[in-house]
Design an enzyme around this catalytic site. Sequence first.
Site, short mmCIF file in Angstrom:
data_model
loop_
_atom_site.label_atom_id
_atom_site.label_comp_id
_atom_site.label_asym_id
_atom_site.label_seq_id
_atom_site.Cartn_x
_atom_site.Cartn_y
_atom_site.Cartn_z
N GLY A 10 73.38 49.89 77.83
CA GLY A 10 73.63 51.08 77.00
C GLY A 10 74.86 51.84 77.48
N ARG A 71 74.76 43.50 75.33
CA ARG A 71 73.62 42.92 76.04
C ARG A 71 73.82 41.41 75.89
NH1 ARG A 71 71.17 48.03 74.49
NH2 ARG A 71 70.56 48.95 76.48
N ASP A 102 69.57 49.71 84.69
CA ASP A 102 68.83 48.83 85.62
C ASP A 102 69.02 47.34 85.33
OD1 ASP A 102 67.24 49.06 83.38
OD2 ASP A 102 65.36 48.99 84.51
N THR A 124 73.81 55.37 83.14
CA THR A 124 72.82 55.40 82.06
C THR A 124 72.43 56.84 81.78
OG1 THR A 124 70.50 54.95 81.50
CG2 THR A 124 71.05 54.81 83.81
N ASP A 126 69.68 57.84 80.86
CA ASP A 126 68.25 58.05 81.10
C ASP A 126 67.90 58.61 82.48
OD1 ASP A 126 67.52 57.25 78.60
OD2 ASP A 126 67.21 55.16 79.16
N ASP A 128 67.06 57.06 85.12
CA ASP A 128 65.80 56.42 85.48
C ASP A 128 65.95 55.43 86.64
OD1 ASP A 128 67.31 54.59 84.12
OD2 ASP A 128 65.72 53.95 82.76
N ARG A 170 63.19 55.79 76.42
CA ARG A 170 62.11 54.85 76.08
C ARG A 170 61.00 54.90 77.12
NH1 ARG A 170 65.20 49.56 75.08
NH2 ARG A 170 66.84 50.93 75.81
P1 ADP Z 1 70.88 48.43 80.97
O1 ADP Z 1 71.88 47.94 81.95
O2 ADP Z 1 71.37 49.63 80.20
O3 ADP Z 1 69.52 48.63 81.61
P2 ADP Z 1 69.90 45.94 79.79
O4 ADP Z 1 68.59 46.03 80.46
O5 ADP Z 1 69.94 45.53 78.37
O6 ADP Z 1 70.71 47.33 79.84
O7 ADP Z 1 70.80 44.94 80.66
C1 ADP Z 1 72.13 44.70 80.30
C2 ADP Z 1 72.50 43.26 80.57
O8 ADP Z 1 72.37 42.95 81.97
C3 ADP Z 1 71.62 42.20 79.92
O9 ADP Z 1 71.96 41.99 78.57
C4 ADP Z 1 71.93 40.98 80.76
O10 ADP Z 1 73.16 40.41 80.39
C5 ADP Z 1 72.07 41.58 82.14
N1 ADP Z 1 70.80 41.43 82.89
C6 ADP Z 1 69.67 42.14 82.75
N2 ADP Z 1 68.69 41.71 83.57
C7 ADP Z 1 69.21 40.67 84.27
C8 ADP Z 1 68.72 39.77 85.28
N3 ADP Z 1 67.48 39.86 85.75
N4 ADP Z 1 69.57 38.83 85.76
C9 ADP Z 1 70.82 38.73 85.29
N5 ADP Z 1 71.33 39.54 84.34
C10 ADP Z 1 70.57 40.49 83.83
#
Ligand code: ADP
Length: 318
Positions: A10, A71, A102, A124, A126, A128, A170
Amino acid sequence: MKIAVLTSGGDAPGMNAAVRAVVRKGIFNNCEVFGVREGFRGILTEDFIPMQLGSVADVIQRGGTILRTARCEEFKTPAGMDKAIANLRRREIDAVIVIGGDGSIRGAQALNDRGILAVAVPGTIDNDIAATEVTIGFDTAVNTACNAIDKIRDTAASHQRLFIIELMGRNSGAIALAAGLAAGAESIIVPELPYDLDEVSRRLEGSRRRGKLHSIILVAEGVASAYEIAAELKKRTNQDNRVIVLGHLQRGGSPTAFDRILASRMASEAVDLVLAGKGGRLVVVQNGRYTHVDISSALAQKAVFDSEAFELAKILSI
Ligand code: ADP
């Protein structure tokens, strides 16, 4: 040294200030810096752009992210990860700085586990990430929400209305709590705590009896839709209400001075870490100081909800 920087997940106001600081601090230290567009997807599609001092001119005050974000599910797969590592190695990238939430921080850890020096910066709205007192974008989002609530209160007071406002979050009620405390919301409903609409209705009735004819109730999106809460309250109080979903408004806009400074300081710390060869670290603020922690221990930490602030908001809004 060749450093790649990307924003992922995000978007959050202040990400540009962080990218600017990585680029300029990196170049100051004689590094070559590459921007990767659209998060981890850009590593797979080889969307690398060489960054100069001027590439980040005029961006410190801009919301969103000039590198764009995405993502990327493919990056999480073993084949995707192999491709990412191969692309980074072929370009002789020594280190990757990941700015995001995260999920993105987990992505940085995955790269580091595979032998690419990677460091994460928490971005982020959030707030969080338990290991840091604050994340980039949170302050701006709270200010945006607070300004919106202030405006809604003007019309709520004039028309003596009840407003239910849905805020982002969320799994985290951090924005709702901070904006609620700042704007004096009458009730705040967050995912971290159970809620009781009968109690909310009793509070509304109580204030009505005291002559207070308008109220604002905040709902973090993770709990329920504001429309559902509004319908339930209508049944209980028989009082008319209005619903506002602030939605993506809270993501955009020029970052506050606080977020610009936070982003610049955190990103500078990230560059220091890669220069020192320290990978697998997350930049954080702890006790008001900029420092860094191990990503795996940071992600194992559960976010602690500020119940003291929540109780205070309740007392003050009576
Ligand atoms: P945010 O970073 O805002 O929490 P997401 O949870 O959608 O957003 O994570 C963003 C991107 O980070 C994912 O689309 C993916 O490419 C990568 N990612 C998330 N979790 C993992 C993981 N366990 N291992 C490798 N890449 C990850």
